[in-house]
Design a protein around this motif. Structure first.
Motif, PDB file in Angstrom:
ATOM      1  N   THR A 169     -11.906   4.857 -12.415  1.00 15.03           N
ATOM      2  CA  THR A 169     -11.752   5.474 -11.014  1.00 15.03           C
ATOM      3  C   THR A 169     -10.390   6.188 -11.303  1.00 15.03           C
ATOM      4  OG1 THR A 169     -11.302   5.157  -8.706  1.00 15.03           O
ATOM      5  CG2 THR A 169     -10.824   3.229 -10.168  1.00 15.03           C
TER       6      THR A 169
ATOM      7  N   TYR B 141      -5.234  -4.863 -13.759  1.00 11.94           N
ATOM      8  CA  TYR B 141      -5.691  -4.197 -12.584  1.00 11.94           C
ATOM      9  C   TYR B 141      -7.257  -4.168 -12.524  1.00 11.94           C
ATOM     10  CZ  TYR B 141      -1.043  -1.866 -11.521  1.00 11.94           C
ATOM     11  OH  TYR B 141       0.129  -1.740 -11.012  1.00 11.94           O
TER      12      TYR B 141
ATOM     13  N   ARG C 295     -12.350  -8.370 -11.076  1.00 10.54           N
ATOM     14  CA  ARG C 295     -11.723  -8.590  -9.755  1.00 10.54           C
ATOM     15  C   ARG C 295     -12.479  -8.274  -8.447  1.00 10.54           C
ATOM     16  NH1 ARG C 295      -6.654  -9.420  -9.189  1.00 10.54           N
ATOM     17  NH2 ARG C 295      -5.209  -9.004 -11.126  1.00 10.54           N
TER      18      ARG C 295
ATOM     19  N   HIS D 125     -13.036  -6.965  -5.712  1.00 11.57           N
ATOM     20  CA  HIS D 125     -13.443  -5.742  -5.309  1.00 11.57           C
ATOM     21  C   HIS D 125     -13.230  -4.517  -6.154  1.00 11.57           C
ATOM     22  CE1 HIS D 125     -13.433  -7.518  -1.284  1.00 11.57           C
ATOM     23  NE2 HIS D 125     -12.397  -7.935  -1.340  1.00 11.57           N
ATOM     24  N   MET D 126     -13.762  -4.861  -7.288  1.00 12.33           N
ATOM     25  CA  MET D 126     -13.866  -3.653  -8.157  1.00 12.33           C
ATOM     26  C   MET D 126     -15.455  -3.987  -8.844  1.00 12.33           C
ATOM     27  SD  MET D 126     -11.179  -2.147  -9.085  1.00 12.33           S
ATOM     28  CE  MET D 126     -11.267  -1.612 -10.760  1.00 12.33           C
TER      29      MET D 126
ATOM     30  N   GLN E 296     -13.917   1.345  -7.955  1.00  7.84           N
ATOM     31  CA  GLN E 296     -13.558   0.247  -6.754  1.00  7.84           C
ATOM     32  C   GLN E 296     -14.813   0.139  -5.993  1.00  7.84           C
ATOM     33  OE1 GLN E 296     -10.401   3.422  -5.326  1.00  7.84           O
ATOM     34  NE2 GLN E 296      -9.253   1.241  -4.757  1.00  7.84           N
ATOM     35  N   ALA E 297     -14.924  -1.087  -5.627  1.00 10.33           N
ATOM     36  CA  ALA E 297     -16.153  -1.502  -4.788  1.00 10.33           C
ATOM     37  C   ALA E 297     -15.480  -1.114  -3.154  1.00 10.33           C
ATOM     38  CB  ALA E 297     -16.429  -2.853  -4.665  1.00 10.33           C
ATOM     39  N   LEU E 298     -16.313  -0.572  -2.515  1.00  3.99           N
ATOM     40  CA  LEU E 298     -15.909  -0.227  -1.121  1.00  3.99           C
ATOM     41  C   LEU E 298     -15.934  -1.423  -0.181  1.00  3.99           C
ATOM     42  CD1 LEU E 298     -17.738   3.070  -0.298  1.00  3.99           C
ATOM     43  CD2 LEU E 298     -15.434   2.855  -1.000  1.00  3.99           C
TER      44      LEU E 298
ATOM     45  N   GLY F 278     -13.649  -3.549  -0.767  1.00  2.27           N
ATOM     46  CA  GLY F 278     -12.332  -3.628  -0.840  1.00  2.27           C
ATOM     47  C   GLY F 278     -11.548  -3.099   0.265  1.00  2.27           C
TER      48      GLY F 278
ATOM     49  N   HIS G 261      -7.904  -4.090  -4.324  1.00  2.00           N
ATOM     50  CA  HIS G 261      -9.102  -3.698  -5.242  1.00  2.00           C
ATOM     51  C   HIS G 261      -8.265  -4.282  -6.778  1.00  2.00           C
ATOM     52  CE1 HIS G 261     -10.188  -0.985  -2.227  1.00  2.00           C
ATOM     53  NE2 HIS G 261     -11.572  -1.248  -2.614  1.00  2.00           N
ATOM     54  N   PHE G 262      -7.088  -3.811  -6.916  1.00  2.00           N
ATOM     55  CA  PHE G 262      -6.414  -3.951  -7.977  1.00  2.00           C
ATOM     56  C   PHE G 262      -5.497  -5.113  -8.191  1.00  2.00           C
ATOM     57  CE2 PHE G 262      -6.786   0.914  -7.506  1.00  2.00           C
ATOM     58  CZ  PHE G 262      -7.554   0.992  -8.215  1.00  2.00           C
TER      59      PHE G 262
ATOM     60  N   LYS H  35       0.878  -7.379  -7.673  1.00  2.00           N
ATOM     61  CA  LYS H  35       1.755  -6.847  -8.637  1.00  2.00           C
ATOM     62  C   LYS H  35       3.275  -6.976  -8.065  1.00  2.00           C
ATOM     63  CE  LYS H  35      -1.926  -5.234 -10.577  1.00  2.00           C
ATOM     64  NZ  LYS H  35      -2.696  -6.050 -11.247  1.00  2.00           N
TER      65      LYS H  35
END
Lengths: 91, 379
Positions: free
Chosen positions: A7, A45, A54, A56-57, A86-88, A90, B60-61, B64
């Protein structure tokens, strides 16, 4: 070799250019990509502390969402395309 | 008196400086990103003016950490604490309050504290879901404190205001940096006197109305919203708890409840005077079902006699239809004890230079504020 794309929103934080890496599963493709050029920061990430995707990925292989988000064992064809987005959910 | 502090918000980190024209926003960093916590480490090990650390939660990530050695002009991403691999056959011995065992995955950086002045590079980091991490290289790498993580009582911790238990307060004794007192929601106060080799839960005195009566005084189920330590007298601790205000004068060996404190004893934030353990500030709210200022009036409550009496301070603060809530890390006091600042969920930011007697508005338009931290000197 499978292709992998990330993304655009991820690029703001860490560089993840499109690539072509060897691998027969989503796990193998991802780990090969992150190992290349020491992309350990980028790995964090996309994958969590336990190596799972993750929350929301999302990952698609040739346009189909992967079923196994923990082990990432879904098969990737030799000429497949892996999209990391990315999943929406999130926000 | 301090002339600079940092404000972590839902949409970035803001540096506030006191210049000739008064307090004003000097710089914005990480604009658009959720900055959940900021820490100023006064030790001149990397930067001559100390080092700044900022925690980001990218959603999402993931979570950090970033570091700045030039006062926040330039930032570098550093390592993030990583939980160890969870054994495949791991089954909690204590049934989790949340109904299912949680993942060993970093959910939030909820506390950051420099180590002692002689502990070069040491930083402590409290997290959700309950891990305490430390670094000995200014955050270039992190290690989980296993004695606390593996403590048999740890599995009975549960979430307070979050889905997972978390460490939100880390008090390093300035006179003995091997002595730490940490605050956990929900697990009360935990203490080590050997730099994390062994831990015990603090003494009794805190009270939890949210538990069955026979468990209400159990030290390991308490929900301290924030725990602070008087730097000059480290045995003196204050806690803003889910069920009120508590203080200890024996290094968390026991706790005394303060039952009257102005409009409410409920709230999240507390600050203690750096030199006088009898003086502490709170920002009250209607207890826990509502979490808004009583009567729509933002006030700060202050005791100067160890909790026997409280002043309700309102000069300069909105007194009509104000619904600002102040999160646990969003109130701070500087080294002098005269200058305070606090920020709210609705993006208001206030400063006092007279110990809270009067307040000046710095902004009413910031994003929701998670944390306010002064730049302080070495103890």
């Amino acid at each position: 070799m499978p292709r992998i794309r990330f993304t655009e929103n991820l690029q703001r934080h860490v560089a993840c250019p499109p690539g072509e890496v060897a691998g027969g599963t989503v796990r193998e493709v991802l780990e090969a990509y992150f190992a290349e050029g020491n992309r350990s920061t980028a790995r964090g990430y996309v994958l969590d502390d336990q190596g799972a995707l993750r929350k929301h990925m999302a990952i698609f292989v040739n346009g189909a969402p992967v079923m196994d988000r923990r082990l990432l064992a879904d098969a990737v064809p030799e000429d497949g395309t892996v999209d990391v987005i990315q999943a929406l959910s999130g926000g | 008196m301090a002339n600079r502090f940092h404000v972590a918000t839902r949409k970035g980190l803001f540096t506030i400086h006191r210049g000739n024209a008064g307090w004003a926003i000097e710089r914005a960093s990480f604009l658009g990103d959720n900055c959940t916590l900021v820490m100023h480490d006064p030790r001149p090990e990397l930067g001559s003016e100390g080092t700044l650390y900022a925690a980001l939660d990218h959603g999402h990530f993931g979570v950090k950490l970033h570091r700045s050695v030039d006062g926040g002009v330039a930032w570098q991403e550093i390592a993030t604490p990583v939980y160890p691999e969870k054994p495949a056959d791991y089954v909690p011995k204590t049934p989790p309050m949340e109904g299912q065992a949680y993942d060993w995955v970093l959910k939030l950086v909820w506390a950051l504290s420099p180590g002692g002045s002689e502990q070069k590079g040491r930083i402590w980091c409290g997290t959700l879901p309950g891990g305490l991490f430390f670094s000995d290289d200014h955050g270039d790498s992190w290690e989980l404190n296993r004695p606390l993580w593996d403590h048999p009582q740890r599995e009975s911790w549960f979430g307070g205001g979050a889905d997972y238990p978390g460490i939100h307060s880390i008090c390093v004794n300035p006179l003995d940096p091997d002595h730490l007192t940490i605050g956990i929601s929900c697990a009360g106060a935990w203490i080590t006197r050997d730099c994390g080799q062994s831990w015990n839960c603090g003494g009794e005195g805190m009270r939890a109305e949210f538990m069955p009566p026979e468990l209400a005084m159990d030290p390991n189920i308490q929900d301290p919203h924030l725990l602070v330590q008087c730097p000059a007298e480290p045995d003196a601790l204050w806690v803003q708890h889910h069920n009120g205000i508590f203080k200890s004068t024996d290094a968390a060996g026991s706790w005394t409840e303060i039952e009257e404190a102005g409009p409410s004893t409920f709230g999240f934030a507390v600050a203690v005077h750096p030199k006088n353990p009898e003086t502490a500030w709170f920002v009250p709210a209607v207890k826990d079902e509502q979490r808004i200022p009583a009567d729509g009036k933002v006030v700060v409550t202050r005791t100067r006699d160890g909790g026997q009496s409280f002043d309700t301070l309102s000069k300069g603060l909105p007194q009509e239809h104000a619904y600002d809530l102040v999160f646990r890390h969003a109130l701070d006091v500087d080294d002098s004890g005269d200058c305070l600042a606090f920020g709210s969920t609705t993006g208001s930011l206030w400063v006092s230079e007279d110990g809270g007697d009067s307040w000046e508005t710095v902004s009413e338009h910031l994003p929701p504020i998670h944390a306010v931290r002064f730049e302080k000197g070495l103890l």
